[in-house]
Design a protein around this motif. Structure first.
Motif, PDB file in Angstrom:
ATOM      1  N   VAL A 115       3.710   1.922 -10.939  1.00 17.46           N
ATOM      2  CA  VAL A 115       3.537   2.968  -9.927  1.00 17.46           C
ATOM      3  C   VAL A 115       3.161   2.346  -8.575  1.00 17.46           C
ATOM      4  CG1 VAL A 115       2.123   4.965  -9.283  1.00 17.46           C
ATOM      5  CG2 VAL A 115       2.942   4.721 -11.628  1.00 17.46           C
ATOM      6  N   ASP A 116       2.388   1.284  -8.609  1.00 20.50           N
ATOM      7  CA  ASP A 116       1.915   0.626  -7.375  1.00 20.50           C
ATOM      8  C   ASP A 116       1.167   1.614  -6.475  1.00 20.50           C
ATOM      9  OD1 ASP A 116       1.454  -1.191  -5.360  1.00 20.50           O
ATOM     10  OD2 ASP A 116       3.548  -1.833  -5.150  1.00 20.50           O
ATOM     11  N   PRO A 117       0.043   2.150  -6.976  1.00 20.63           N
ATOM     12  CA  PRO A 117      -0.702   3.131  -6.174  1.00 20.63           C
ATOM     13  C   PRO A 117      -1.068   2.597  -4.793  1.00 20.63           C
ATOM     14  CG  PRO A 117      -1.737   2.816  -8.337  1.00 20.63           C
ATOM     15  CD  PRO A 117      -0.609   1.842  -8.260  1.00 20.63           C
ATOM     16  N   ALA A 118      -1.387   1.297  -4.687  1.00 17.68           N
ATOM     17  CA  ALA A 118      -1.795   0.751  -3.388  1.00 17.68           C
ATOM     18  C   ALA A 118      -0.694   0.936  -2.353  1.00 17.68           C
ATOM     19  CB  ALA A 118      -2.155  -0.732  -3.518  1.00 17.68           C
ATOM     20  N   MET A 119       0.566   0.779  -2.782  1.00 19.45           N
ATOM     21  CA  MET A 119       1.666   0.989  -1.837  1.00 19.45           C
ATOM     22  C   MET A 119       1.704   2.446  -1.394  1.00 19.45           C
ATOM     23  SD  MET A 119       5.739   1.156  -2.315  1.00 19.45           S
ATOM     24  CE  MET A 119       6.233  -0.461  -2.820  1.00 19.45           C
ATOM     25  N   GLY A 120       1.616   3.355  -2.358  1.00 20.69           N
ATOM     26  CA  GLY A 120       1.661   4.784  -2.041  1.00 20.69           C
ATOM     27  C   GLY A 120       0.558   5.161  -1.065  1.00 20.69           C
ATOM     28  N   ILE A 121      -0.637   4.632  -1.309  1.00 25.21           N
ATOM     29  CA  ILE A 121      -1.778   4.988  -0.458  1.00 25.21           C
ATOM     30  C   ILE A 121      -1.572   4.470   0.970  1.00 25.21           C
ATOM     31  CG2 ILE A 121      -4.274   4.720  -0.119  1.00 25.21           C
ATOM     32  CD1 ILE A 121      -4.475   4.388  -3.214  1.00 25.21           C
ATOM     33  N   GLN A 122      -1.098   3.218   1.098  1.00 23.49           N
ATOM     34  CA  GLN A 122      -0.907   2.669   2.460  1.00 23.49           C
ATOM     35  C   GLN A 122       0.229   3.409   3.183  1.00 23.49           C
ATOM     36  OE1 GLN A 122      -3.620   1.000   2.646  1.00 23.49           O
ATOM     37  NE2 GLN A 122      -3.588   0.854   0.420  1.00 23.49           N
ATOM     38  N   LEU A 123       1.297   3.744   2.453  1.00 24.35           N
ATOM     39  CA  LEU A 123       2.391   4.484   3.093  1.00 24.35           C
ATOM     40  C   LEU A 123       1.907   5.860   3.530  1.00 24.35           C
ATOM     41  CD1 LEU A 123       5.432   3.578   0.781  1.00 24.35           C
ATOM     42  CD2 LEU A 123       4.930   2.700   3.067  1.00 24.35           C
ATOM     43  N   LEU A 124       1.068   6.466   2.689  1.00 24.91           N
ATOM     44  CA  LEU A 124       0.528   7.781   3.016  1.00 24.91           C
ATOM     45  C   LEU A 124      -0.381   7.693   4.245  1.00 24.91           C
ATOM     46  CD1 LEU A 124       0.280  10.705   2.179  1.00 24.91           C
ATOM     47  CD2 LEU A 124      -1.500  10.071   0.557  1.00 24.91           C
ATOM     48  N   ARG A 125      -1.195   6.649   4.276  1.00 26.70           N
ATOM     49  CA  ARG A 125      -2.098   6.478   5.416  1.00 26.70           C
ATOM     50  C   ARG A 125      -1.279   6.180   6.672  1.00 26.70           C
ATOM     51  NH1 ARG A 125      -7.394   3.436   4.108  1.00 26.70           N
ATOM     52  NH2 ARG A 125      -5.936   2.027   3.129  1.00 26.70           N
ATOM     53  N   GLY A 126      -0.234   5.351   6.527  1.00 28.52           N
ATOM     54  CA  GLY A 126       0.646   5.075   7.660  1.00 28.52           C
ATOM     55  C   GLY A 126       1.249   6.367   8.193  1.00 28.52           C
ATOM     56  N   TYR A 127       1.628   7.254   7.267  1.00 28.88           N
ATOM     57  CA  TYR A 127       2.199   8.545   7.650  1.00 28.88           C
ATOM     58  C   TYR A 127       1.158   9.389   8.384  1.00 28.88           C
ATOM     59  CZ  TYR A 127       4.158  13.231   7.019  1.00 28.88           C
ATOM     60  OH  TYR A 127       4.621  14.498   7.224  1.00 28.88           O
ATOM     61  N   LEU A 147      -1.422   8.322  10.009  1.00 26.39           N
ATOM     62  CA  LEU A 147      -1.777   7.699  11.291  1.00 26.39           C
ATOM     63  C   LEU A 147      -0.616   7.738  12.282  1.00 26.39           C
ATOM     64  CD1 LEU A 147      -3.656   4.543   9.938  1.00 26.39           C
ATOM     65  CD2 LEU A 147      -4.699   6.481  11.114  1.00 26.39           C
ATOM     66  N   GLY A 148       0.540   8.170  11.800  1.00 22.59           N
ATOM     67  CA  GLY A 148       1.688   8.284  12.689  1.00 22.59           C
ATOM     68  C   GLY A 148       2.521   7.018  12.804  1.00 22.59           C
ATOM     69  N   PHE A 149       2.251   5.992  11.962  1.00 19.64           N
ATOM     70  CA  PHE A 149       3.049   4.762  12.006  1.00 19.64           C
ATOM     71  C   PHE A 149       4.364   4.906  11.245  1.00 19.64           C
ATOM     72  CE2 PHE A 149      -1.181   2.361  12.235  1.00 19.64           C
ATOM     73  CZ  PHE A 149      -1.184   2.432  13.607  1.00 19.64           C
ATOM     74  N   LYS A 150       4.355   5.787  10.236  1.00 19.89           N
ATOM     75  CA  LYS A 150       5.542   5.920   9.379  1.00 19.89           C
ATOM     76  C   LYS A 150       5.995   7.365   9.398  1.00 19.89           C
ATOM     77  CE  LYS A 150       5.813   1.858   7.473  1.00 19.89           C
ATOM     78  NZ  LYS A 150       6.825   1.036   6.863  1.00 19.89           N
TER      79      LYS A 150
END
Ligand code: HEM
Ligand code: SF4
Ligand code: FES
Lengths: 249, 143
Positions: free
Chosen positions: A231-243, A245-248
């Motif tokens: 699942v790679d939760p760490a990836m999901g969390i960083q992508l979500l945070r990027g979203y 914060l407006g980076f993604k």
């Protein structure tokens, strides 16, 4: 025939020591380890050794399991120091003569190896783990919600989660914060946010944008290292945070 | 009675040995952050000695001219470099940069977020911190 001779040639067959943490919160003041000798083949899983003990040596060992094939998410425990699924971990891959099994950290103990999942299920429910929109596929004149293969790729990895809780057990924030939403639920929040059919992004993001929410993640990555389903939760969390914060996008 | 949550606790949080270099970086980041904070407070106190005039200032500065003072400053240099370089990596990661793209996972499920880009970032932070510390030691003890 080749397969038969492979089995006959099996040089692995041996006896190993299984150390099981025993603890009954209603009676015991602390965890104690009991040692058992268990027969092990190259393909024997840790769960099988525990069941062997239950069958032949001590029936009272408390353990939860069901599918025996890394699907139900019931058999998470600490095996030789790390959270793993007992049914998905072969004794031979541990490379050790002693196998130590303990209940998962950051989950209250019911007895021995069995832990309570209420908090994980609560946080999972909290992030609204369903498509949030007003219409439904069941309405007679509505069409099914179409999705392209590319759109599916955006979240399918996170939909693999079996709610085993290994990630929450490895997480350093969970180790000290009783209110943290945790990597399991945060990865599921991303799973729905990234789903093109979902319309509930704003309300879902509000739920995790709080003091014990997504900002408590330090990207230590331990959740992803123990996840048995990729699942790679760490990836999901960083992508979500990027979203957020407006980076993604 | 509140039930025991069986949390791993401070010791588990601070144990960097089990989950790869990423968890080591997490631990060093916290340690260096707190170390820098302590240094920062000490630094404010140190510079406030100017209020005691030239003599007071010089007296206090003597402290940094001892062997212990040099070693402390060398550690501060290392913490500063590691914290800054790794901090930039962490901020990029927190923004979703370099953490990989979602894809159908395949056995053995190596997590894409724990990738070489971030590992290179972590090792660079450690190596640069070591070089800066050695340079600092050479300057301070080479006087
Ligand atoms: C350019 C310089 C700096 C950068 C890029 C930086 C970046 C960061 C980042 C990204 C974090 C969060 C780490 C995480 O989420 O685990 C952090 C934490 C922290 N930083 Fe810095 N920082 C810098 C300078 C400083 C200075 C000068 C101090 C001290 C006065 C400091 C003290 C701290 C502290 C105490 C923490 C919290 C540690 C923790 O709880 O994990 N930082 N820094
Ligand atoms: S994200 Fe992985 S480790 Fe966490 S509960 Fe889901 S399957 Fe288990
Ligand atoms: S018994 Fe179902 S996941 Fe292990």
């Amino acid at each position: 025939m080749a397969q038969v001779s492979d089995v006959a040639d099996n040089q692995y067959s041996r006896t190993k020591t299984l150390r099981i943490a025993r603890y009954n919160p209603e009676k015991d003041s602390e965890k104690q380890f009991m040692e058992f000798s268990v027969p092990v083949e190259k393909w024997t899983t840790v769960l099988e050794t525990i069941l062997n003990v239950k069958q032949h040596q001590d029936h009272s060992v408390g353990v939860r399991y069901s599918c025996r094939q890394a699907t139900c998410g019931s058999c998470g425990m600490i095996i030789n120091g790390k959270p793993r699924l007992a049914c998905f971990t072969k004794v031979s891959e541990l490379d050790s003569d002693v196998v130590t099994v303990e209940p998962m950290n950051n989950f209250p103990i019911i007895r021995d190896l069995a832990v309570k999942f209420e908090r994980l299920f609560d946080t999972h429910h909290k992030i609204k783990p369903y498509l949030d929109r007003d219409d439904t596929e069941l309405e007679s004149d509505a069409k099914e919600f179409l999705q392209s293969p590319e759109e599916l790729e955006q979240y399918i990895q996170f939909a693999n989660c079996i709610k085993c809780g290994l990630c929450n057990s490895a997480c350093p924030t969970m180790a000290t914060d009783s209110s943290f939403v945790g990597p399991q639920a945060l990865a599921q929040a991303y799973r729905y946010v990234a789903d093109s059919r979902d319309k509930g992004k704003d309300s879902r993001l509000k739920i995790i944008d709080e003091s014990h929410g997504i900002w408590r993640c330090h990207f230590a990555g331990s959740c992803s290292q123990v996840c048995p389903k990729g699942v790679d939760p760490a990836m999901g969390i960083q992508l979500l945070r990027g979203y957020m914060l407006g980076f993604k996008s | 009675m509140t039930q025991d949550e069986h949390k791993e606790g401070f010791k588990g949080m601070a144990n960097p040995s089990r989950y790869g270099i990423e968890r080591v970086a997490y631990w060093l980041m916290r340690l260096s952050g707190l170390g820098l904070l302590a240094y920062f407070i000490g630094h404010i106190y140190e510079t406030s000695n100017i209020l005691r005039g030239r003599v007071g200032w010089n007296e206090f500065l003597e402290l940094t001219q001892t062997t212990e003072g040099h070693i402390v400053l060398a550690i501060v240099i290392a913490m500063c470099v590691f914290h800054t370089v790794n901090g930039i990596r962490v901020m990029l990661g927190h923004g979703g940069v370099g953490v990989g793209k979602p894809a159908r996972p395949d056995y053995p499920y190596d997590p894409a977020s724990q990738n070489y880009r971030h590992k290179i970032g972590i090792y660079s932070a450690i190596i640069l911190a070591a070089i800066a510390m050695m340079y600092g030691l050479a300057v301070m003890f080479g006087e």
